[in-house]
Design a protein around this motif. Structure first.
Motif, short mmCIF file in Angstrom:
data_model
loop_
_atom_site.label_atom_id
_atom_site.label_comp_id
_atom_site.label_asym_id
_atom_site.label_seq_id
_atom_site.Cartn_x
_atom_site.Cartn_y
_atom_site.Cartn_z
N LEU A 82 -1.12 -0.21 6.82
CA LEU A 82 -0.41 0.99 7.26
C LEU A 82 -0.29 1.08 8.78
N VAL A 105 -9.19 18.46 11.81
CA VAL A 105 -8.29 18.22 10.68
C VAL A 105 -7.52 19.49 10.35
N VAL A 106 -8.26 20.61 10.31
CA VAL A 106 -7.61 21.89 9.99
C VAL A 106 -6.62 22.25 11.10
N LYS A 156 10.42 3.25 5.79
CA LYS A 156 10.18 1.87 6.25
C LYS A 156 11.06 0.87 5.51
N TYR A 169 -5.45 32.34 6.71
CA TYR A 169 -6.45 31.28 6.60
C TYR A 169 -7.81 31.92 6.28
N LYS A 228 -14.26 11.97 13.19
CA LYS A 228 -13.54 13.21 12.89
C LYS A 228 -14.01 14.38 13.76
N LYS A 256 1.16 -0.78 15.13
CA LYS A 256 1.32 0.57 15.68
C LYS A 256 0.31 0.83 16.79
N LEU A 264 -7.34 23.10 3.03
CA LEU A 264 -7.22 22.42 4.32
C LEU A 264 -8.40 21.49 4.57
N LEU A 293 0.83 -1.21 0.00
CA LEU A 293 0.00 0.00 0.00
C LEU A 293 0.86 1.26 0.00
N HIS A 302 -6.62 -0.08 4.14
CA HIS A 302 -5.36 0.55 4.55
C HIS A 302 -4.81 -0.04 5.85
N GLU A 362 -0.80 -1.73 11.10
CA GLU A 362 -0.48 -2.97 11.81
C GLU A 362 0.77 -2.80 12.67
N LYS A 375 1.99 22.60 9.93
CA LYS A 375 2.65 23.60 9.07
C LYS A 375 3.56 24.50 9.88
N LYS A 395 -3.46 20.37 10.61
CA LYS A 395 -2.68 20.83 9.45
C LYS A 395 -1.99 22.16 9.76
N VAL A 396 -2.74 23.05 10.39
CA VAL A 396 -2.18 24.37 10.71
C VAL A 396 -1.00 24.23 11.67
N LYS A 404 0.45 11.93 13.78
CA LYS A 404 0.06 11.73 12.38
C LYS A 404 -1.30 11.04 12.32
#
Lengths: 758, 758
Positions: B522, B491-492, A156, A469, B533, B526, A452, A14, B519, B524, B499, B495-496, B506
């Motif tokens: 990605l 989410v924003v 990785k 923003y 959200k 962890k 965003l 993936l 997915h 497994e 940045k 990201k902000v 992550k």
């Protein structure tokens, strides 16, 4: 490098398929007949010294459109579409974008101007190219495909292998493998995707090297394209040898700069090749691709996906090509480029073998049926050259008469297509219209945009080091947090405005029906509006336009309002017309009148037909993504007709206005009419004052005004403020039904980035 | 002036009963035994040159507490309560407020300091009073009652009458009628509400004029109170004669200033009496009222309502008293003041007649049964003097031994009462605790507050010409609108912050179960958090603290998250403890640790008993208006106990901590522990940087930190930010379960009004 084993044994399939993708597309500005124009790069696109999306390549007429990198190829295509829509709608009326790689209608060489950058070095470099290669060769256009492996994958995989002890060395080796194997097998992509079978003879200055009527697979990738002198040799055995030999060519004067080295792969990661060694390769740029004239923006998504699989395949191969294989690849490329596109290629067997390996890889990566189908389709084209892009193109050129004629026809069609929904940014029409319009202007002016959160209309804007923003196109750092909170609360809004001395209709709040009815004597004989304290959509509102005359009517209205809220306001009714003022800073930028849904009779058509005609306006849509809404003919509208003694089948007299709604909302088919120039200045000043009293920078102010031509007086009979809105729908003013468009999004940009100063 | 007829025929009854009400209450600061203290006015109350709520009257020890005017008497009482709570909680530990009008424990005259105002004229005026009347007379306290007629009533009534041609003249006549009739019949209110039957003999300097043990109705309103020289005569026949004769007294030197004229009614509307003629009377101040010692704040709401009806009655009377009647009224007042309070009054018949007229008026105004009952109750007191306030007071004095002893006892009780819910502003505990605390601090510091919307926690603050709006105690003009919008969207936010270079775990977002499960590779192996959200209350969250080990567990967790939202995030799990940082501007003002609901064993009591004891803490409540919440013993808590092998009846060992919840929310009984001083400075700086990256001035930042004593390092193993909150609950920090209180509301005030500079 045992990449297959590594991926297989560590569930990395993936991650291996993830990455970042960017596209750069060159093309010529032409007139309606396909002749390259000699006008300067349009000033509306701002300054090329920083523009991230709209640049020029060699010539002033040669646009270079650049998408930012995206984790999904689909998103890069959305950007490509958006940038094209911006460019096509911003070009002079008689200019188009030529959809083919080989230039047609070349002007005399002296009329071709090198791209006019601010930086004199950029201009000098182009002058050098003009002298050494001739300008015409530089006028060829193509698509560059940028690809970056997933950083997580690289990390990785590095952690799991033993060959390399440094991450940077491992990463460089990966990109070197990708580049060299690509150069070895690139002829396959050329066979499948080439689209430059011919060119006007003018291109060769004197005598065309091609026999009369001779077609080839790709002039652009042949020795007749832009190629370096044969003396320029760069060694691909290792990144070190690559960097050193490239530097040697510049030192010898064979190249004026590293960037003059024309290769179908460029390793990226610094301004100079040597930085690749120091900092590592960041991504690779693949420059092989001819413009696909059947794709409005030069490349098809499916082809881009196929290219991605091909690139993965180049990494998946067990072997890594060295200089010897790269040289073989180059010779094959030249040979295939000059083959007759209607014939089988000489290397069919190798091509089929590689695509079969791709299929095996995709199976093992569990990449899905769609990817397998895509490769199968390409595989079949080895047996039938007419199915390749070239095959289709040659047929189309024959039909059009010449490739120039075909290009001109397609250029016109693609421009017309970009205007079909001129108000929208098609690829981003999941976002609100105001945000689409702002996004349009940002792309046009060259401000970096990061999406965003599209569902939330949330953008990050960047100009140099300046970050801003924006939400919903107008919510920014320039408004105080308290302002929208004030406006959200009708009671607080009125108190704040009254304190600041503005004309606010008086109101009393009640928390129970009994309490309100007990206060009936306060209102008897007055024109009042009875409404729930907090709802916003006209629900539960009763208006006594003349006067409330009996306790029963009053009680009934209060009861209706209490169905919507726990608090009810009884407010003095203001006589006059409601106008929406859009205020930004110390200026009213637009004034709008909203008129209830209506049609005007012509003495011939029925109401139903008139509605249908009005609904044909491209501005009218059903969802929330069009500036105006279609008029419905539902129960409410039919009731409204009935009150006027009409039905949907009545034929109104010529000039007769038939009202179809009582409310003036745009969302129920109302008309928006710009009144900015008609409104007396004094009211505009009042609207500004109202916004400022609430600390608002961007604000919609609703004023009731009996006579917009007379100067404002300081009492409620002259004007009154009934509401303020912190999320004023800019699109009403930008795309009005009638009157002048007010491009408010540009004012928002100017507010956020005054340093741009345009 | 035919007011009755006018009201009757024009449905003005309701408007007639409306108006504005303000209260001013004087009282002495005393020690626990009731002796007046000689300490200065507490500095914590800021500067008397502007303080709108907490002033001094004649002496430095004599507090004057002032409510703003309110349309509802109830609201003036809420203010009176709030101002008292602020004062009582701010006084030095050994100081109290004396609840009786007549001073007790008077210090030697030279130790009594006139109130120390900035303005020397204010001080000089008080020195003049000391000299002319003696300081002791000035130490008497009372309640002033301000009343303004509804402006709408005055305007409507004016429009309907024919006698006056100017609104101002009509309004002045109304207030003149109110004042004169009040002066004529004020003895009735005195009979009912007087509360100064005795005084310590010291008050008279030498020999008391009262016979041993003699009680009177009101020393304060008798000639032994503060009265002007008999030579001072002001004529009440008209507003003109009133102004002229008052000015003449000043010109003659009988009065040093107009304000030295002591009358039980003062007409208000300007600094000088003459301004009343020019600008009109705005409102009237009634100064007759003795402190009611049984009312913790000097006056009962029902008495205030009765006074309102009485004032309306004075307007309702057909006749308007002139100077002759005013003089009669004064003589009756003096006579009643010196009557034996245990006997019937000489004017019983007149009193009953007037109250019967009030009843008739209230009937006609449809004022409601409650008002009739109130007047009936007073009416009955003419037959039984012991039921008057004086009657009850005399009994209480006898029981306490002396009026000083009674005053001291009540003063202590009222102060204790003000501390019962020390964190709340009782009369405003419908508002959130943070807003109550801010309101407390604003009253204390003397910033004008207007409650724009209590349900919405919306305040307007004013200091001089400087206006600010505040919602929820911390949302102000100092925050940019975009900041809360960023924080609202996880989410924003991420990201902000990413940045800007902050450590953010992550995460990957998914829109379908299939997509997420595809997915799985990605994640497994962890440690991850799987969450919806956008929800905020812990719903749908699964944490794999060690690592997710199989696809089924992962799919199950994703499915649970999708029940709460259409988008699901899979986020890296951070190891460490969560701390809440409260940032204001460039400083972290508080750090808090939230600990799940728990009890600590003592080897004797059961879990159930330990919970009951912990819940006894006055900080713990059930609703949303207490700083901590009671611990429940419901299903979730019992399950938690079961996991530890316990039941509600288990007796934990001494020192054993029993956890009753998995989550640390304060709202489910968690403990808040201040860690500001323990937290390493480096994390505080990081929190400030995070707030600034989002453009936030006031902000709550949640950091995960494994070791708060070690300096921060720039990677996720040292710290990570998981959320930011634009409405951080200040009260958690102000009233922590453990550790130091951080008075954040004061910092908010300082931010808004830096010019106050304290």
């Amino acid at each position: 490098m045992k990449l297959q084993k590594l991926i297989r044994e560590n569930h990395l399939a993936l991650l291996f398929q993830q990455g970042n993708f960017g596209l750069e597309k060159e093309s010529q500005r032409v007139d309606r007949n396909g002749n390259i124009v000699t006008t300067p790069h349009p000033a509306v696109f701002g300054n090329r010294s920083y523009h991230p999306y709209i640049q020029t390549d060699f010539a002033e007429s040669q646009l270079e459109l650049i998408t930012p990198p995206n984790a999904k190829l689909e998103d890069s295509f959305r950007w490509l579409s958006a940038i094209h829509e911006v460019v096509l709608r911003s070009l002079p009326e008689e200019e188009y974008i030529f959809p083919l790689s080989m230039p047609a209608g070349l002007p005399p060489e002296e009329q071709i101007q090198e791209a006019q950058f601010d930086n004199p070095e950029d201009v000098q470099y182009r002058q050098h190219l003009s002298k050494n290669y001739g300008k015409y060769k530089q006028m060829v256009s193509g698509v560059h495909y940028n690809f970056q492996l997933s950083t997580e994958f690289v990390e990785k995989a590095f952690a799991l292998q033993t060959e390399y002890s440094e991450l940077k060395a491992f990463q460089n080796a990966l990109y070197m493998k990708l580049a060299n194997n690509f150069l070895r097998y690139q002829w396959i992509l050329l066979y499948l995707l080439a689209a430059t079978p011919t060119v006007e003879s003018q291109y060769f200055y004197e005598k065309s090297p091609l026999a009369g009527g001779q077609l080839v697979r790709s002039l652009r990738s042949s020795p007749y394209g832009y190629v370096n002198s044969e003396k320029v040799v760069v060694n691909h055995d290792s990144l070190e040898s690559y960097v050193e030999s490239l530097e040697a060519n510049v030192a010898n004067g064979l190249l004026i700069a590293e960037k003059e080295f024309y290769s179908n792969v460029r390793l990226r990661g610094g301004k100079k090749a040597r930085e690749l060694l120091e900092q590592g390769v960041k991504y690779a740029e693949f420059r092989l691709f001819d413009l696909n004239p059947f794709a409005p923006y030069g490349i098809e998504l499916n082809d881009a996906k196929f290219i991605h699989y091909f690139l993965l395949g180049m990494l998946w191969l067990e072997e890594t090509s060295g200089q010897k294989e790269v040289e073989i690849g180059k010779q094959k490329l030249y040979q295939v480029a000059l083959e007759d596109p209607r014939t089988e290629t000489a290397f069919r067997a190798e091509g089929e073998a590689i695509l079969n390996q791709l299929l095996a890889m995709l199976e093992e990566l569990a990449a899905g049926q769609e990817s397998l189908d895509l490769v199968q389709e390409k595989l079949a084209q080895f047996a039938d050259p007419n199915k390749t892009l070239n095959g289709r193109l040659i047929a189309a050129i024959e039909e059009a008469g010449s490739y120039k004629a075909l290009g001109a026809k397609l250029a016109q069609a693609y421009k017309a297509q970009a205007f079909e929904r001129f108000y929208a940014l098609s690829a981003f029409d999941n976002m609100e219209l105001s945000t689409q319009t702002l996004f349009f202007d940002l792309i046009q002016q060259g401000i970096e945009v990061e999406l965003l959160d599209e569902n939330d209309q949330f953008l990050a804007l960047k100009f140099g080091d300046h970050l801003e923003y924006v939400k919903n196109g107008n919510m920014t750092s320039h408004d105080q947090y308290i302002s929208p909170l004030i406006m959200e609360n009708k009671v607080v809004t009125k108190k704040v405005l009254a304190k600041a001395g503005f004309n606010v209709p008086k109101s009393v709040e009640f928390t129970s029906l009994e309490q309100a009815v007990a206060h009936y004597p306060l209102f008897e004989g007055k024109a009042v509006v009875i409404k729930p304290k907090s709802t916003n959509y006209g629900l539960g509102i009763t208006i006594f336009q003349q006067a409330v005359k009996n306790r029963e009517d009053f009680a009934k209205a209060v009861e209706i309002a209490f169905r919507e809220d726990k608090e009810v306001m009884v407010e003095d009714y203001l006589v006059g017309t409601e106008y929406r003022f859009f205020v930004l800073g110390d200026e009213t930028l637009a004034v709008l009148l909203r008129v209830p849904a209506n049609v005007v009779g012509d003495g011939i058509h029925s109401v139903k037909e008139l509605v249908e005609r009005k609904n044909d306006d491209p501005l009218r849509g059903d969802g929330s993504r069009s500036p105006l809404k279609k008029i419905a003919l539902g129960e409410i509208e039919q009731l409204q007709l009935k009150e006027q003694g009409l039905t949907v089948d009545s034929v109104p007299a010529k000039g007769q206005t038939v009202q179809l709604r009582a409310n003036s909302n745009i969302s129920t088919g109302g008309d928006s009419i710009d009144m900015t120039d008609q409104m007396h200045e004094s009211y505009k000043q009042i609207a500004v004052g109202i916004a400022q009293a609430m600390g608002a920078k961007v604000c919609g102010v609703d004023l009731i005004i009996p006579d917009l031509t007379k100067p404002a007086k300081p009492n409620l009979s002259s004007w009154g403020v009934i509401e303020a809105n912190f999320n004023p729908m800019m699109m009403m003013h930008i795309f009005p039904y009638q009157g002048k468009s007010r491009r408010l999004t540009k004012a928002v940009i100017k507010m956020l980035f005054p340093e741009i100063g345009n």
